[in-house]
Design a protein around this motif. Structure first.
Motif, mmCIF file in Angstrom:
data_model
loop_
_atom_site.group_PDB
_atom_site.id
_atom_site.type_symbol
_atom_site.label_atom_id
_atom_site.label_comp_id
_atom_site.label_asym_id
_atom_site.label_seq_id
_atom_site.Cartn_x
_atom_site.Cartn_y
_atom_site.Cartn_z
ATOM 1 N N VAL A 1 0.856 -1.160 -0.085
ATOM 2 C CA VAL A 1 0.046 0.051 -0.052
ATOM 3 C C VAL A 1 1.076 1.344 0.024
ATOM 4 C CG1 VAL A 1 -1.892 -1.204 1.316
ATOM 5 C CG2 VAL A 1 -0.214 0.176 2.545
ATOM 6 N N PRO A 2 0.460 2.390 -0.596
ATOM 7 C CA PRO A 2 1.184 3.724 -0.430
ATOM 8 C C PRO A 2 1.411 3.857 1.072
ATOM 9 C CG PRO A 2 -1.149 4.161 -0.848
ATOM 10 C CD PRO A 2 -0.991 2.465 -1.223
ATOM 11 N N HIS A 3 2.424 4.531 1.338
ATOM 12 C CA HIS A 3 2.783 5.267 2.600
ATOM 13 C C HIS A 3 2.747 6.696 2.435
ATOM 14 C CE1 HIS A 3 4.521 1.722 4.969
ATOM 15 N NE2 HIS A 3 4.233 1.094 3.925
ATOM 16 N N SER A 4 1.596 7.369 2.813
ATOM 17 C CA SER A 4 1.325 8.550 2.374
ATOM 18 C C SER A 4 0.337 9.320 3.410
ATOM 19 C CB SER A 4 0.963 8.666 1.109
ATOM 20 O OG SER A 4 0.356 10.095 0.764
ATOM 21 N N ASP A 5 0.414 10.499 3.870
ATOM 22 C CA ASP A 5 -0.718 11.126 4.511
ATOM 23 C C ASP A 5 -1.848 11.778 3.541
ATOM 24 O OD1 ASP A 5 0.657 10.795 7.091
ATOM 25 O OD2 ASP A 5 1.940 12.560 6.666
ATOM 26 N N CYS A 6 -1.757 11.449 2.384
ATOM 27 C CA CYS A 6 -2.846 11.788 1.370
ATOM 28 C C CYS A 6 -4.170 11.201 1.574
ATOM 29 C CB CYS A 6 -2.237 11.570 -0.160
ATOM 30 S SG CYS A 6 -3.574 12.149 -1.284
ATOM 31 N N GLU A 7 -5.177 11.899 1.679
ATOM 32 C CA GLU A 7 -6.497 11.455 1.912
ATOM 33 C C GLU A 7 -7.236 11.110 0.607
ATOM 34 O OE1 GLU A 7 -8.443 14.137 4.559
ATOM 35 O OE2 GLU A 7 -7.032 13.780 6.136
ATOM 36 N N ILE B 1 1.902 7.786 -4.656
ATOM 37 C CA ILE B 1 3.129 7.071 -5.068
ATOM 38 C C ILE B 1 4.338 7.945 -5.136
ATOM 39 C CG2 ILE B 1 4.092 6.282 -7.450
ATOM 40 C CD1 ILE B 1 1.351 5.258 -8.195
ATOM 41 N N ALA B 2 4.155 9.209 -5.110
ATOM 42 C CA ALA B 2 5.499 9.972 -5.013
ATOM 43 C C ALA B 2 5.812 9.942 -3.768
ATOM 44 C CB ALA B 2 5.169 11.438 -5.632
ATOM 45 N N GLU B 3 5.104 10.186 -2.697
ATOM 46 C CA GLU B 3 5.307 10.086 -1.522
ATOM 47 C C GLU B 3 6.175 8.635 -0.856
ATOM 48 O OE1 GLU B 3 2.402 11.379 1.148
ATOM 49 O OE2 GLU B 3 2.378 13.527 0.222
ATOM 50 N N THR B 4 5.576 7.730 -1.373
ATOM 51 C CA THR B 4 6.082 6.391 -1.085
ATOM 52 C C THR B 4 7.465 6.427 -1.725
ATOM 53 O OG1 THR B 4 3.813 5.626 -1.162
ATOM 54 C CG2 THR B 4 5.722 3.975 -1.294
ATOM 55 N N VAL B 5 7.685 6.623 -2.983
ATOM 56 C CA VAL B 5 8.915 6.439 -3.609
ATOM 57 C C VAL B 5 10.060 7.301 -2.833
ATOM 58 C CG1 VAL B 5 10.134 7.213 -5.818
ATOM 59 C CG2 VAL B 5 8.055 5.932 -5.675
ATOM 60 N N SER B 6 9.620 8.679 -2.530
ATOM 61 C CA SER B 6 10.700 9.419 -2.001
ATOM 62 C C SER B 6 10.636 8.964 -0.409
ATOM 63 C CB SER B 6 9.961 10.919 -1.943
ATOM 64 O OG SER B 6 8.802 11.137 -1.211
#
Length: 370
Positions: free
Chosen positions: A44-50, A93-98
Motif C-alpha cells: 500500500v502507499p505510505h502517505s498522509d494523502c486522503e 506513489i510519489a510520497e512512497t517512492v521518496s
C-alpha cells in the motif's frame, strides 16, 4: 555464507498500518538481516494523502515513517507493482517512492510514468549485480502507469468473459503484450546484471492452494525470457513452489507482515467494512478472532520466507524459512515441530495445485521430488 555464495531472502506483502512497525517486523528481522540481500513487497502507499482512487476497495495510506522500519528490519529492496499502490493517487506513489529513497530502500514497479515503473532496481552483492523487476497482473487498469500518468508496471491478463481487468475478474488469458513486456524488460535487465529476479502480483486471493489458469504459464514465460527466479504475492496466503528449467517459481509468498485495521468489520469506512463482510462470504472462511490485525484465511498463518543461494558459478539452491503468524498478526520465525508442519504444508499445497511434488529437507532446502 561460504566464499563466493550470495544469500537472498524474499518475503511477501507488507502492510504496516499500525504504530511501532519495528515490533511487528522484529520476529522475522533476524533472518532478513542475516542474508546478503532481503527483498519485500510494499502493498500500500505510505502517505498522509486522503485522496481515494475510485474503483477497487481503497486501502488507507500507511504511516510514511514506517518505511524506515522496513529498512531497519534489513529489507534493502522492494517491489511496488500491485493493485493498491495507486490507492492514494499520484501523490501517494510519489510520497512512497521518496520515502523509500530517504530510507535507502531500492524499489521498482511504480513511478510517475511507465518508463520509471518498468525500470529495474539494481544492486551489487558480493561483486555480483542483482536486477529486480516488478509487475501487477491483477489490475485494476486504473492503477497502470502510462507515459504521462503515475502508476505501476503491469502484465495484462484478460478475463474470459471480457470484463475489465480487476482483482474481482475471472482472469485467465495472457495478453500477448505481457509476453512482449517480459522479453523486452528481462533482456534489458540482463544487460545490467548477473542475476535477474521478477516479482508478480498475481493469483486468487484468500483461497488455499489453487492457482489461476494463467499463473504457471506466465511465470514460466519470465524464466524462458531469461530471469533466474519468479516471486509471487497478492493472494494473502502461501502458494506452492515449482521449478522450470531448474529455476524456482514461488507462486505466492503469502503475507510478509500485514497488520492493519482496514480488513475488519469493526471500522468506520463503509466500503472497506462491506468488503470485509463480502470477503468472508465470497471465499467461505471465518478468520480466527484472535487475529484482529490479520483477519485472513486460517491457513494463512502458515507463512514462509523464500531463500535463494547463488554460488560463484551461478548455480542456485532454493530454500524456505518457515514463518508462523502469531496473534494478532505478528510473523515470527517458526522452530521445531511448527517449522516442520509449515514445510509439510508447502509440500501439500504444491501437489494440490497440480504441480510436480517437491521435497523440503530438514534444512529448508527445496528440490523436485524424485
Amino acid at each position: 555464507m561460504p566464499n563466493g555464495e550470495i544469500s537472498i531472502v524474499v518475503i511477501g506483502d507488507l502492510v504496516l498500518d499500525e504504530p511501532d512497525a519495528d515490533h511487528w517486523l522484529a520476529g522475522i528481522a533476524p533472518a532478513l538481516r542475516q542474508a546478503d540481500l532481503a527483498i519485500g513487497h510494499v502493498e500500500v502507499p505510505h502517505s498522509d494523502c486522503e485522496y481515494e482512487m475510485p474503483g477497487d476497495i481503497p486501502a488507507p495510506g500507511a504511516p510514511p515513517e514506517n518505511l524506515q522500519a522496513i529498512a531497519d528490519a534489513g529489507i534493502a529492496m522492494v517491489s511496488l507493482a500491485g493493485n493498491h499502490v495507486a490507492d492514494c493517487g499520484a501523490q501517494g506513489i510519489a510520497e512512497t517512492v521518496s520515502g523509500l529513497d530517504r530510507a535507502g530502500v531500492l524499489h521498482c514497479g511504480a513511478g510517475s510514468n511507465i518508463n520509471l515503473a518498468r525500470k529495474p532496481a539494481v544492486t551489487v552483492v558480493e561483486g555480483k549485480r542483482i536486477a529486480f523487476l516488478s509487475y501487477n497482473c491483477v489490475g485494476p487498469e486504473a492503477t497502470w502507469a502510462t507515459a504521462t500518468k503515475a502508476g505501476c508496471a503491469y502484465l495484462p491478463i484478460r478475463a474470459n468473459d471480457g470484463s475489465p481487468i480487476s482483482p474481482r475478474a475471472n482472469l485467465s488469458e495472457i495478453d500477448t503484450e505481457a509476453y512482449d513486456i517480459l522479453r523486452s524488460d528481462i533482456a534489458a535487465a540482463r544487460d545490467l546484471a548477473d542475476f535477474v529476479l521478477v516479482a508478480m502480483h498475481k493469483g486468487i486471493v484468500h483461497t488455499p492452494a489453487k492457482l489461476a489458469p494463467y499463473e504457471r504459464d506466465l511465470a514460466r514465460a519470465a524464466i524462458d525470457a531469461g530471469c533466474d527466479a519468479v516471486i509471487g504475492h497478492h493472494a494473502h496466503i502461501a502458494r506452492g513452489i515449482e521449478f522450470h528449467r531448474g529455476k524456482p517459481i514461488f507462486h505466492g509468498l503469502g503475507n510478509g507482515c500485514v497488520v492493519t485495521q482496514a480488513l475488519t468489520l469493526d471500522q468506520d469506512h463503509p466500503a472497506r467494512r462491506e468488503w470485509a463482510k463480502r470477503r468472508r462470504e465470497t471465499f467461505g472462511f471465518e478468520p480466527d478472532p484472535a487475529y484482529t490485525l490479520a483477519p485472513f484465511h486460517p491457513e494463512a498463518r502458515n507463512a514462509f520466507i523464500g531463500h535463494l543461494v547463488f554460488n560463484e558459478n551461478g548455480n542456485l539452491r532454493v530454500g524456505v524459512i518457515p514463518v508462523d503468524v502469531e496473534p494478532p498478526g505478528r510473523p515470527v520465525i517458526a522452530e521445531g515441530g511448527r517449522a516442520a508442519e509449515i514445510a509439510k504444508y508447502l509440500e501439500q499445497i504444491t501437489s494440490r495445485a497440480g504441480m510436480p511434488p517437491i521435497d523440503i529437507d530438514e534444512h529448508g532446502f527445496v528440490s523436485e521430488a524424485a
